[in-house]
Structures are given as structure tokens and as C-alpha cells.
Write an enzyme that holds these catalytic residues in place. Sequence first.
Site, PDB file in Angstrom:
ATOM      1  N   CYS A 112       0.811  -1.222   0.000  1.00 43.75           N
ATOM      2  CA  CYS A 112       0.000   0.000   0.000  1.00 43.75           C
ATOM      3  C   CYS A 112       0.851   1.281   0.000  1.00 43.75           C
ATOM      4  CB  CYS A 112      -0.960   0.014   1.183  1.00 43.75           C
ATOM      5  SG  CYS A 112      -2.186  -1.306   1.107  1.00 43.75           S
ATOM      6  N   HIS A 156      -2.850   7.513   2.242  1.00 47.17           N
ATOM      7  CA  HIS A 156      -3.328   6.210   1.751  1.00 47.17           C
ATOM      8  C   HIS A 156      -4.661   5.906   2.420  1.00 47.17           C
ATOM      9  CE1 HIS A 156      -3.822   2.060   0.915  1.00 47.17           C
ATOM     10  NE2 HIS A 156      -3.543   1.680   2.147  1.00 47.17           N
ATOM     11  N   ASN A 202     -10.127   0.382   0.132  1.00 49.20           N
ATOM     12  CA  ASN A 202      -8.661   0.448   0.106  1.00 49.20           C
ATOM     13  C   ASN A 202      -8.183  -0.132  -1.221  1.00 49.20           C
ATOM     14  OD1 ASN A 202      -5.920  -0.024   0.354  1.00 49.20           O
ATOM     15  ND2 ASN A 202      -6.038  -0.894   2.407  1.00 49.20           N
TER      16      ASN A 202
END
Lengths: 77, 352
Positions: B116, B256, B286
Site C-alpha cells: 500500500c 493512503h 482500500n
Amino acid sequence: MYDILVNVLTGTFQVQPELVSPEATPAALGLDSLFVVELSLVLERDPGLVIDHNELADAATLADIARLMQDKAGASV
Amino acid sequence: MRDRGVPASVLVGVGSCLPSRRVANEELAERLGRSPEWMFQRSGIRFRHVVEPGTTSGDLAVAAGREALAEAAAGDVAAVVVATTSPDRPCPGTAPRVASRLGLAGAAALDVQAVCAGFVYALGVAQGLIAAGTADSALVIGTDALSLSVAPDDPTSMLFGDGAGAVVLRSGHREEPGALGRCVLDSDGEGRDLITLRGGGTEERSAARAVPADPYLRLQGREVFRRAVEHMASASRAALDAAGWKPRDVDRIVPHQANARITAMLAERLSMAADRALANIEHVGNTSAASIPILLDHARRAGDLQPGHRVLLTAFGGGLTWGATTLVWPHLTPSALTHSGETTCTTSWSTS
């Protein structure tokens, strides 16, 4: 320490004050398992108590959490 | 990077692609044994987009990259850096094929695997290529289709959506709007088990006993939450120091999109007003390495990101890896490009 905890719960976590009691569990206040991580981060910043979230997860009630906070505060003096 | 003789990397184009299939919490509730509201309270997510059979992370990357190139009016770029944890194949990398499909013959092309945090890492790699003079421009793409990597009955699966986002960087001066600040990058391999997909690697293939490894992505939520907040906060402070900015100078944080509650705690840690942290997690989940460029594209189209805004980007991911950087948002004109190619995309998360 219990009063500090209550302030954090009713302020940062927006818990309804009438639900708060020493015997209450986080789950009874509508707080889930991520709550202990959030509480750990909040307490670390103010009042500066470093408490691992796993220790907080082992504390069953608000009184237990306050006791843990007191122990950590005493240990850091 | 402080040396005035070193070329800066200037952002000149943005694009994104979400697969058109949109999955609401209600669709997952029975399978996961959780209510739609529980999922939202837990994560801030109500919807995520997922790929249809036959669509890959490379397909999404091509669509996002094409859009960013169109805005940059860049017929060619010298490098293509693709951040992904869900490549089309374990070998070769996804980037060379993406470059070919975009007509970028002769471009250097490589993948970056930092889960990520991949997009911030890829920015750092591209910035290095430009600073060294290896490339005068770069297409940086974050793309992931982790809906294909999560166990269908694992509550973790509610977190992930698929998508791609891209930016074009070109060589320029560090005083220009759009010039990236220092990319602060950090890691801790001791935490690799906190976010991991064990199957498919040499650990499994070289094991003495032929026991299949877990083929699904797993994460340990509480510890990941804590470390995400702490590490993104520390990287953000370092990136702000490098830029000579104080937290109060930041107009927008683009974090993020892991969990809305992580973003809230991060803002609190940095003493920044929560409304300065941009978010689209409610609508897209996500999207791993794609989350930051998708959010950049959505926010500038929505007017939440304006020219002159001082912007902080920060991410945390498996590895563990984390990083942050800064830029002043430049004047850009979103591309009117419609996706007439092989991938059906949407560039907005509106419910229409």
C-alpha cells in the site's frame, strides 16, 4: 485517572455520558476491538501515558482501564 | 535534492480508473456475517469497485496511464514505474507490457512492490531516475486488484477495492508548482507477517514439505492500525521538515486510504484539522498502491484540491513500508479523454 478516561470517552470517542460507569465494558459503550488501539494512541499523546493496546484489550471494564492508566502513570514517575 | 543543479520532478498529469462493477456492503453482509453498518463503522467504507473476470491490474494501469499522459500532453515518456502487489504475472513485471500497450516503445519499465506504500515508493524511484538524468519524464502508476487476493469469507475482504491511478512527472525546477519534495521512505521487515500473502513465493516452493501456503492476503488489524498511524506520522513530519513546512502550512493531506479511522488518528497525531485530510474511502475502499493517485484525481475533479494548495502525501503498507512527500498543487486541466479502449472505467465515484 477514571475522570480522565471518562473525559476521553465522552469527548474524543463521543460516548453518551449516561452509559459510562466503572463497571461498563467498552463493548457495552458501542466500542469495537479497534477502540483499544485508538485509546492507546490518544492516551500516549495526552496525558502522555504509553500503554500497549494488547494490555488495554485485557482490561475488561472502564475501572480496569483506569487502574492500568494509574499503574503506568505511577511507573513513569 | 537540495542541489539546484539537480532536476526536480514536476507533476504535469493525473489519471485514474475504477472498474465499473461497484459492490455495496449489503452485497457482502451475508457472506461475511457482518452488517453493512458494522462494516462502515469499522472502516468508513460503504462501496468498493472490483474487476470483472478477464480484467487485470495491468488493464486498469493502462487506462489510468493513458488518461494521465493525455493530460500531460506527453506523447512519450522515458520511464514507466508501476507500483503493484497484484501483478498480471509473478514474472515478468507488469510495467513493460503496460508501456508497450501505451505505445511507449523504448521506455525503461519496472515494477515496484511496496504494497500500500507502493505509489510513494514509485514516486521516489521515478524522482531518482529524473534527478540522475536517466529519464527526463516518467509515468508513475499505482494499480492493484486485491479483490482477487482476499479470502471471500474473511472480513478483511470488505476493505479492498480495485483500481489504478497515475501521474506523469517531467524534469523541471524545484520552485515550480507540482515539483515533488523529498520522498521520505522507510521500512521494517520485522513486521512482514502483519500484512502478508504467503503462497506463491519461493518460501512455499522451497519448503521441505509440500504443504501449500495460504493463498490469501492476511492482515493483523490492530497492530497494523497502530503502526500505520505512527509511521505515517513520523514520515509526514520528516517530509514537512524537508520542505520547510509546519503542519499548519499544509492545506491538504492525501493519505493512503486504508481505514477512515486511521486517517482520523493520523490527522490528530499531526495536529491537523480532520477536514484537511482528503478521503474517498467510503466510495472506493482500500485500493492499495492505487489509493493516492485515485484520490488525487477525484479530489481535483471535485475541486477539493486547488492550484497552490500545499499538499502532503503519505502511505503505509506491507513490508512493512511507509513514506511521505510534498508538493504544491499545480494548474492542471483534467483530461476529457473517454475510455474507449479495452477497459471500462469510471473516473468518479458518483452513484450515478
